[in-house]
Design a protein around this motif. Structure first.
Motif, mmCIF file in Angstrom:
data_model
loop_
_atom_site.group_PDB
_atom_site.id
_atom_site.type_symbol
_atom_site.label_atom_id
_atom_site.label_comp_id
_atom_site.label_asym_id
_atom_site.label_seq_id
_atom_site.Cartn_x
_atom_site.Cartn_y
_atom_site.Cartn_z
ATOM 1 N N VAL A 8 0.978 -1.277 0.027
ATOM 2 C CA VAL A 8 -0.075 -0.103 -0.001
ATOM 3 C C VAL A 8 0.949 1.327 -0.024
ATOM 4 N N ASP A 9 2.129 1.266 0.351
ATOM 5 C CA ASP A 9 3.034 2.318 0.331
ATOM 6 C C ASP A 9 3.661 2.508 -0.832
ATOM 7 N N TYR A 10 3.463 1.693 -2.096
ATOM 8 C CA TYR A 10 4.019 1.651 -3.072
ATOM 9 C C TYR A 10 3.996 2.991 -3.940
ATOM 10 N N PRO A 11 2.838 3.737 -3.904
ATOM 11 C CA PRO A 11 2.469 4.939 -4.599
ATOM 12 C C PRO A 11 3.582 6.134 -3.815
ATOM 13 N N ARG A 12 3.686 6.245 -2.566
ATOM 14 C CA ARG A 12 4.237 6.941 -1.733
ATOM 15 C C ARG A 12 5.751 6.828 -2.200
ATOM 16 N N LEU A 13 6.401 5.465 -2.038
ATOM 17 C CA LEU A 13 7.521 5.293 -2.786
ATOM 18 C C LEU A 13 8.021 5.789 -3.873
ATOM 19 N N MET A 14 7.056 5.960 -4.977
ATOM 20 C CA MET A 14 7.205 6.465 -6.470
ATOM 21 C C MET A 14 7.410 7.948 -6.072
ATOM 22 N N GLU A 15 6.539 8.438 -5.222
ATOM 23 C CA GLU A 15 6.585 10.074 -5.036
ATOM 24 C C GLU A 15 8.017 10.310 -4.395
ATOM 25 N N ILE A 16 8.490 9.721 -3.488
ATOM 26 C CA ILE A 16 9.800 9.862 -2.893
ATOM 27 C C ILE A 16 10.943 9.617 -3.942
ATOM 28 N N TRP A 17 10.653 8.533 -4.818
ATOM 29 C CA TRP A 17 11.885 8.333 -5.793
ATOM 30 C C TRP A 17 11.847 9.410 -6.832
ATOM 31 N N GLU A 18 10.822 9.712 -7.165
ATOM 32 C CA GLU A 18 10.694 10.952 -8.080
ATOM 33 C C GLU A 18 11.238 12.264 -7.495
ATOM 34 N N LEU A 58 5.670 8.731 5.312
ATOM 35 C CA LEU A 58 6.888 8.301 4.832
ATOM 36 C C LEU A 58 7.681 9.291 3.927
ATOM 37 N N ILE A 59 9.209 9.442 4.534
ATOM 38 C CA ILE A 59 9.905 10.460 3.879
ATOM 39 C C ILE A 59 11.000 9.710 3.433
ATOM 40 N N GLY A 60 11.277 8.649 3.681
ATOM 41 C CA GLY A 60 12.647 8.171 2.898
ATOM 42 C C GLY A 60 12.359 6.468 2.864
ATOM 43 N N PHE A 61 13.191 6.002 2.180
ATOM 44 C CA PHE A 61 13.051 4.172 1.945
ATOM 45 C C PHE A 61 14.177 3.830 1.693
ATOM 46 N N ALA A 62 14.711 2.387 1.843
ATOM 47 C CA ALA A 62 15.875 1.739 1.365
ATOM 48 C C ALA A 62 15.283 0.270 1.063
ATOM 49 N N GLY A 63 16.028 -0.162 -0.061
ATOM 50 C CA GLY A 63 15.859 -1.675 -0.162
ATOM 51 C C GLY A 63 17.015 -2.404 -0.404
#
Length: 143
Positions: A8-18, A58-63
């Motif tokens: 469910v977080d994937y859309p936010r991850l896309m925003e952060i990435w962009e 959510l303001i940052g992420f890592a994989g």
């Protein structure tokens, strides 16, 4: 606060990435930006994802995959407050991360990883997709 990422977080991850890529990858052509953007969600399925929340946002992420940091992106409006350092430290301590590949032209990222103790041990002329963006392969500690 660091937490596990859900689908469910994937859309936010896309925003952060962009936001992150637009701020740090000025060398990337628009065609290549769109090329990577389309593929990004499929990469999420192949890594352990975790993110950093501030005030329930959510303001940052890592994989991470194996001992490799495969992605680390911070919303551009929250850069410089320690989110990247916190996520990287978490990845090292909890996933045993020792390696990262970095676009050579992303000087801010290269400097960040050097500051965090990573050293370059190899350089490639192209990225994993065969595009002409040189990659520095970096390893934590001495090489």
């Amino acid at each position: 606060m660091i937490r596990q990422i859900k689908e469910v977080d994937y859309p936010r991850l896309m925003e952060i990435w962009e936001a992150s890529v637009r701020a740090t990858h000025k060398f990337l052509s628009e065609i290549d930006f769109q090329y990577y953007k389309i593929r990004l969600p499929t990469y999420f399925e192949h890594v352990s994802l975790f993110g950093y929340e501030k005030d329930n946002i959510l303001i940052g992420f890592a994989g991470v995959a194996l001992h490799n940091l495969e992605m680390l992106f911070i919303d551009a409006t929250f850069r410089g407050i320690g989110v990247g350092k916190t996520l990287l430290t978490y990845a090292v301590e909890n996933f045993g991360v020792t390696n990262v590949d970095v676009n050579e032209q992303n000087v801010q990222a290269v400097d960040f990883y050097k500051h965090m103790g990573f050293q370059t041990y190899m350089r490639t002329e192209v990225d994993d997709h065969g595009k002409h963006y040189p990659i520095l392969k970096m390893q934590l500690g001495t090489c």
